[in-house]
Design a protein around this motif. Structure first.
Motif, PDB file in Angstrom:
ATOM      1  N   ARG B  37     109.640 -13.899  51.658  1.00  0.00           N
ATOM      2  CA  ARG B  37     110.190 -12.521  51.053  1.00  0.00           C
ATOM      3  C   ARG B  37     110.998 -11.830  51.975  1.00  0.00           C
ATOM      4  O   ARG B  37     110.760 -11.850  53.238  1.00  0.00           O
ATOM      5  CB  ARG B  37     108.967 -11.838  50.752  1.00  0.00           C
ATOM      6  N   GLU B  40     111.084  -5.631  51.878  1.00  0.00           N
ATOM      7  CA  GLU B  40     110.319  -4.832  50.763  1.00  0.00           C
ATOM      8  C   GLU B  40     110.773  -4.865  49.629  1.00  0.00           C
ATOM      9  O   GLU B  40     111.710  -4.689  49.139  1.00  0.00           O
ATOM     10  CB  GLU B  40     110.069  -3.308  51.405  1.00  0.00           C
ATOM     11  N   GLY B  41     109.755  -5.031  48.462  1.00  0.00           N
ATOM     12  CA  GLY B  41     110.005  -5.037  47.036  1.00  0.00           C
ATOM     13  C   GLY B  41     110.744  -6.334  46.585  1.00  0.00           C
ATOM     14  O   GLY B  41     110.918  -6.464  45.436  1.00  0.00           O
ATOM     15  N   GLY B  42     110.634  -7.430  47.641  1.00  0.00           N
ATOM     16  CA  GLY B  42     111.277  -8.535  47.207  1.00  0.00           C
ATOM     17  C   GLY B  42     110.547  -9.547  46.650  1.00  0.00           C
ATOM     18  O   GLY B  42     109.094  -9.227  46.497  1.00  0.00           O
ATOM     19  N   ILE B  83     111.034 -10.391  55.978  1.00  0.00           N
ATOM     20  CA  ILE B  83     109.734  -9.626  56.132  1.00  0.00           C
ATOM     21  C   ILE B  83     108.308 -10.339  56.103  1.00  0.00           C
ATOM     22  O   ILE B  83     107.317 -10.189  56.736  1.00  0.00           O
ATOM     23  CB  ILE B  83     109.874  -8.510  54.978  1.00  0.00           C
TER      24      ILE B  83
END
Lengths: 485, 261
Positions: B37, B40-42, B83
């Motif tokens: 990933r 964030e949000g990925g 991340i």
């Protein structure tokens, strides 16, 4: 751990509460109704809880209904034997903090249990009110009230003397968290390893926020961190770190709570068409990955006419999520009748209020697709109820020739899961059942390998949050007794 | 956080990243993959591990920008971090001495093929590697493949490098001149399908490595399901490698397009 005065039925304050109102008057009070968001509004929001929680006044009144029985039967219906009258009576006298302390003695996650436990089949089904032909005390609602309003003190107010013994937990779902809390309270040095990037397991990826907000789960996790529990994400025990590696690193006990893995499919034609997916996939995309919301890259299909296959809580969660994702029509397709549905009564009620149609006595036999491989319809075999099967439920029998074609553009298969195979496959000599679950001693939760204990869905195959938590508790007691004789 | 310590462009769209992931570097074997990933949000996406250095504690990923997530990953610079990196996942490649092995890779498929070539060679096999791409610039890791192969055949669609033709032409030329005991193929689904059809004709056991859509990568979501020998299997748990002759490639290609519009 708890001061007698807080929990003992013989304490003076409990006696006074019992004397304050005659039983006849108490039993005349109607059961409280949970304040809920309006269905038309709530299908527009993912994160706002449907159940809004009791007001202080409602909670005290409901707590007053409890007769504080000398031999309470409700506690016998609780898989973790919570001292139910003790916390209820503390709520009645306005001591939510002490009520929470009573809850914490037996349950690591009271705010979660107050929301997702099937109380109608556990504690509340054993309440004395049932025998009087009245509705039971709303134990779950009061539990949630106590947990939500008492503030967020750490799990253990009193610091524990650390014993320096390192313990590893595989999985941060309800079983792992419950185990970690109990072991930390005994002074063990606990590290919880989580495969996903978020802590909480099924509480995060599975149960939607409109039923269990992530903030509630996070608060419980923060409580555990304050009690000294360490969390490591992105780490799969059996893959990233083997059981032997854990031993080399000085872990003296390992609790496997790796949960339910592989989603089950029915093995019918068309099941691999685009638009047919497991409830695990659908819910994970939305709950864990934020699919369909601003700022999140994970895609998810937006079905207009959605069929959810199955009658359990996960099926209800999937159907209600699909509604919130904009589906115009959502069917729950279930092969028995509504009475046999394994889902909680409240979840079925909420689903129906939100416009979900129950297509009962129906079983999909094939999915049809277009030239691009996208699902366009399902063929359903209509059923009727025959003789009761081993489970005591009347088994569904196909009605010859009664097969209908129903147009759908998305199908969510929610017919159960098999245990996660990663740890069972990676440990030599571990006793595994034919269903793929880890075989354990029922009292201690110890596996066939001495330092390895297990609980939750990896042992049960598919169960509830509270049963998973109960396993964590028993495993903690079993492992602690083995490590500190 | 998983720091990027080195980055190299193989072509404008294809990037090699060396990422700090000591636990994975120690545990991984040829054939394993990771879930990555970017931020964030990925999205969580599967990437096969191309190489690892357990001493430095790094793994190597080769990523082609094809969508939002791969573009985000390839935009990261050394010093920045991914991340989440989880793994090693899947089953490792079954390596044994069988005789002559043809390893054929298309495009970025050559990256995950490299550790398999190396392991096959170490096991005592004669290894002929066939690298294929549309054009010269898209041939990657040629030098590294040469180091561990007995022979390397380059195929380009436009003839700008090596021999003009498809990967299957290269593989067939080997089959016609010598006894081939096994074929390993990694690349786009359509390429693997045609390699599989070719080797089936000659009755040569063939292993393919599938890269399907995944969410968790640990057996939980079932997004990666494929039909192998008439049965539904999960790439993340049962794979990523399968007997190519038994894979339903047409269904797999259809499922890869699930989110294309």
């Amino acid at each position: 751990m708890t001061d007698n005065n807080i929990a003992s039925r013989d304490s003076q304050w409990r006696e006074e509460l019992r004397k304050a109102m005659p039983a006849k008057e108490r039993t005349a009070i109607p059961r409280v109704k949970m304040p809920e968001l309006d269905p038309a509004y709530r299908i527009t929001t993912f994160t706002e809880e449907v159940n809004q929680g009791l007001s202080a006044e409602q909670a005290v009144t409901e707590a007053t209904r409890c007769l504080d029985c000398p031999d309470p039967t409700c506690t016998k219906g609780c898989p973790v034997s919570i001292d139910i009258p003790a916390f209820i009576k503390n709520v009645q006298r306005g001591r939510n903090d002490l009520a929470l302390e009573v809850l914490r003695n037996t349950s690591a996650l009271p705010a979660v249990c107050g929301r997702v436990c099937p109380q109608e089949r556990q504690c509340e089904s054993k309440c004395i009110y049932n025998r009087m032909g009245k509705q039971p005390v709303a134990i779950g609602y009061i539990e949630r009230f106590a947990a939500d309003t008492a503030g967020s003190e750490p799990v253990n107010a009193q610091p524990v003397e650390p014993n320096g013994i390192k313990i590893a937990v595989a999985g941060s779902g309800p079983s792992g968290l419950s185990f970690a809390a109990d072991m930390a309270a005994r002074g063990f040095d606990v590290t919880v390893f989580e495969a996903l990037h978020e802590i909480g397991g099924v509480l995060k990826y599975g149960i939607p926020e409109f039923r269990l907000p992530n903030a509630i789960v996070d608060r419980e996790i923060q409580g555990l961190q304050a009690a000294g529990v360490k969390f490591v994400v992105d780490t799969i025990i059996g893959k990233t770190i083997s059981i032997d590696n854990l031993r080399e690193r000085g872990f003296k006990g390992i609790f496997v709570a790796s949960g339910a893995g592989l989603p089950r499919f029915m093995g019918i034609p068309g099941e691999n068409l685009i638009g047919v997916m497991s409830s695990n996939e659908y819910l994970t995309r939305i709950n864990l990955m934020g699919a369909g919301r601003e700022g999140f890259d994970t895609p998810v299909a937006h079905g207009k006419v959605v069929a959810v296959i199955g009658g359990g809580n996960t099926a209800m969660d999937s159907s209600r999520t699909a509604r919130r994702m904009g589906a115009e029509k959502v069917y729950i397709v279930y092969r028995r009748s509504e009475a046999e549905m394994p889902a909680r009564v409240e979840e079925v009620k909420h689903a129906k209020e939100e416009g979900i149609e129950l297509m009962t006595l129906s079983n999909p036999v094939e999915y049809l697709g277009d030239e691009k491989g996208r699902v366009t319809a399902m063929k359903v075999q209509r059923m009727e109820l025959g003789e009761p099967d081993e489970s005591g439920r009347r088994s569904p029998v196909p009605i010859p020739g009664a097969v209908d074609t129903v147009p759908v553009d998305m199908v969510i298969v929610s017919v159960g899961v098999s245990p996660n195979p990663i740890i069972p496959n990676s440990v030599d000599g571990l006793d595994i059942s034919r269903r793929g679950t880890i075989v354990i001693n029922d009292d201690t939760m110890q596996s066939s390998i001495g330092d390895l204990y297990a609980g939750g869905d990896i042992v049960r195959g598919g169960a509830t949050v509270i049963l998973a938590m109960g396993d964590g508790r028993r495993a903690a007691a079993g492992m602690a007794a083995a490590l500190i004789p | 956080m998983f720091k990027i310590v080195d980055k190299q462009h193989f072509s404008p769209a294809v990037v090699k990243l060396v990422v700090e992931a000591p636990e994975i570097a120690r545990a991984r074997k040829a054939g394993h993959f990771v879930i990555v990933r970017a931020c964030e949000g990925g999205e969580r996406i599967p990437l096969t591990i191309a190489d690892a250095d357990p001493v430095r504690g790094t793994i190597t990923l080769v990523v082609q920008s094809v969508g939002v997530s791969t573009r985000k990953i390839n935009a990261l610079e050394p010093g920045e971090a991914l991340i989440d990196v989880v793994g090693p996942l899947g089953r490792a490649t079954h390596i044994e001495k069988v005789g002559t092995v043809v390893c054929c890779g298309g495009g970025v498929g050559v990256a995950p093929l490299l550790p398999i070539i190396r392991a096959m060679k170490q096991a005592g096999n004669r290894v002929v590697s066939v690298l294929a791409a549309r054009t010269r610039d898209l041939i990657i890791l040629e030098e590294q493949v040469r180091e561990v192969s007995d022979e390397v055949i380059i195929m380009t669609d436009d003839g700008s490098y090596g021999t003009k033709g498809l990967v299957t032409d290269g593989v067939e030329s080997v089959i016609q001149r010598e006894k081939v005991d096994q074929v390993v193929t990694i690349g786009p689904a359509v390429m693997m399908k045609f390699v599989s059809l070719l080797t089936e004709k000659y009755g040569i056991p063939t292993v393919c490595s599938l890269n399907t859509i995944m969410v968790d990568g640990t057996g939980m979501c079932g997004a990666c399901r494929v039909t192998v020998d008439g049965r539904t299997r999960f790439v993340c748990i049962d794979g990523p490698e399968f007997d190519a002759h038994k894979v339903d490639f047409d269904e797999m290609m259809m499922r890869l397009r699930a989110y294309n519009d």
